[in-house]
Design an enzyme around this catalytic site. Structure first.
Site, PDB file in Angstrom:
ATOM      1  N   ARG A 185       0.816  -1.128   0.086  1.00 35.52           N
ATOM      2  CA  ARG A 185       0.053  -0.059  -0.104  1.00 35.52           C
ATOM      3  C   ARG A 185       0.930   1.067   0.116  1.00 35.52           C
ATOM      4  NH1 ARG A 185      -4.498   0.883   4.363  1.00 35.52           N
ATOM      5  NH2 ARG A 185      -2.790   1.220   5.958  1.00 35.52           N
ATOM      6  N   LYS A 210      -2.578   6.870   1.310  1.00 35.61           N
ATOM      7  CA  LYS A 210      -2.459   7.220   2.696  1.00 35.61           C
ATOM      8  C   LYS A 210      -1.327   8.279   2.570  1.00 35.61           C
ATOM      9  CE  LYS A 210      -2.119   4.677   7.143  1.00 35.61           C
ATOM     10  NZ  LYS A 210      -3.288   5.325   7.857  1.00 35.61           N
ATOM     11  N   GLU A 267     -16.034   6.290   5.655  1.00 37.44           N
ATOM     12  CA  GLU A 267     -15.278   5.633   6.554  1.00 37.44           C
ATOM     13  C   GLU A 267     -15.341   6.540   7.887  1.00 37.44           C
ATOM     14  OE1 GLU A 267     -11.323   5.226   5.499  1.00 37.44           O
ATOM     15  OE2 GLU A 267     -11.037   7.299   4.528  1.00 37.44           O
TER      16      GLU A 267
HETATM   17  N1  PMP Z   1      -9.224   5.106   7.092  1.00 35.77           N
HETATM   18  C1  PMP Z   1      -8.281   5.763   7.419  1.00 35.77           C
HETATM   19  C2  PMP Z   1      -8.674   7.281   6.890  1.00 35.77           C
HETATM   20  C3  PMP Z   1      -7.215   5.456   8.062  1.00 35.77           C
HETATM   21  O1  PMP Z   1      -6.105   6.465   8.346  1.00 35.77           O
HETATM   22  C4  PMP Z   1      -7.102   3.896   8.485  1.00 35.77           C
HETATM   23  C5  PMP Z   1      -5.585   3.925   9.045  1.00 35.77           C
HETATM   24  N2  PMP Z   1      -5.530   4.348  10.393  1.00 35.77           N
HETATM   25  C6  PMP Z   1      -7.930   3.186   8.277  1.00 35.77           C
HETATM   26  C7  PMP Z   1      -9.054   3.488   7.634  1.00 35.77           C
HETATM   27  C8  PMP Z   1      -7.612   1.848   8.579  1.00 35.77           C
HETATM   28  O2  PMP Z   1      -6.756   1.199   7.817  1.00 35.77           O
HETATM   29  P1  PMP Z   1      -5.935   0.052   8.394  1.00 35.77           P
HETATM   30  O3  PMP Z   1      -6.677  -0.986   8.699  1.00 35.77           O
HETATM   31  O4  PMP Z   1      -4.912  -0.385   7.133  1.00 35.77           O
HETATM   32  O5  PMP Z   1      -5.147   0.473   9.806  1.00 35.77           O
END
Ligand code: PMP
Length: 289
Positions: free
Chosen positions: A50, A149, A182
């Site tokens: 990622r 990200k 989200e």
């Molecule tokens: N959405 C956002 C905006 C995030 O920053 C994160 C990570 N903290 C997630 C979802 C969850 O992703 P992951 O399971 O890869 O940590």
């Protein structure tokens, strides 16, 4: 504490980057938050993939091969003699001048911090989180893909401030069309009549690594899971709700905007996923030592 910075290790006070770094000046860079449990890094390859995808999407050339990056993450944990914790891996555009032009940044800056992690308090896993809907909408794909990200987290920070002012544990973010995207740092799921639902990535969510683990656990445990476009209605009328994230792991949600979800307690399917998630973190991952 020993921090990796461009190939060398520095103490906490010595690990410094320039005020001309575009990661600082413009939020121009990408990052990952990674967990390790019992001497194993959980889903390391997925996080590294990622990171490189995020970098590619913003035309950022990471000056390390993937294998070298993986080794740098592992070595940073070793240098700190940690067994359980959290890694923050950051790649910035590097130093340029005061203008935006990324072409003037000759080399990306890479740093890695391995540390312990502060989780949500234990009672939130037992009793569930309260979530509020934020007025701040998730950035649209046409402005900056929410799948990247990036170091540009102001959109999420502003939503987090709203959640905090409301005294909630997390903030729900909708997209420009009003569909659920989200939470500020976690993906969201509901359970209704034994089936699991989560918004599609196209609604404005990050493709969470823990979200992917939730899909795998659902398949393994025999729960149907799908990704319809969702609105607040779907959360208000759900039997259960939970969030996933590297830091949060799997955490139940019991209210949205002060309205009780289901029975107002962590539901049975959520609890099963939480339990299975902990088993996975205890038994899987890339060996550190
Ligand atoms: N959405 C956002 C905006 C995030 O920053 C994160 C990570 N903290 C997630 C979802 C969850 O992703 P992951 O399971 O890869 O940590």
């Amino acid at each position: 504490m020993k921090i990796y910075l461009d190939g060398k290790y520095y103490g906490k006070e010595e690990a410094k980057i320039s005020v001309f770094d575009h990661g600082l000046l413009y939020g121009d860079g990408v990052f990952e938050g990674i967990r390790f449990y019992h001497d194993r890094v959980f889903r390391l390859a997925e996080h590294i993939d990622r990171l490189y995808d995020s970098a590619k999407a913003i035309c950022l050339n990471i000056p390390l091969e993937r294998a070298a990056m993986i080794e740098a993450v592992l070595e940073t944990i070793r240098q700190n003699e940690l067994h359980d914790g959290y890694v923050r891996l950051v790649v910035t555009r590097g130093c340029g001048d005061l203008g935006l032009n990324p072409a003037l940044c000759s080399r990306a800056t890479v740093f890695i911090i391995a540390s312990r992690i502060t989780l949500y308090p234990e009672e939130m896993y037992r009793n569930g989180l309260s979530v509020v809907t934020c007025a701040t909408r998730r950035i649209p794909h046409g402005a900056l893909s929410p799948m990247v990200k990036s170091l540009n987290y102001l959109n999420n920070v502003l939503a987090k401030i709203e959640a905090q002012l409301a005294g909630a544990g997390e903030g729900l973010m909708l997209n420009e069309q009003g569909f659920v995207a989200e939470c500020t740092g976690d993906n969201i799921f509901t359970v209704k009549k034994g089936e699991i639902f989560t918004p599609p990535i196209s609604s404005g969510a990050l493709a969470g690594i823990t979200r992917q683990v939730a899909f795998e656990m659902a398949a393994e445990l025999g729960f149907r899971i799908s990704e319809p476009e969702m609105t607040r209605y779907d959360i208000f009328t759900a039997d259960e709700c939970f969030l996933t994230g590297t830091a949060a792991e799997v955490i139940p949600v019991v209210t949205l905007d002060s309205r009780v979800i289901g029975d107002g307690v962590p539901g049975p399917i959520t609890r099963r996923l939480m339990e299975r998630f902990h088993q996975l973190t205890e038994t899987m991952g890339t060996a550190i030592y």
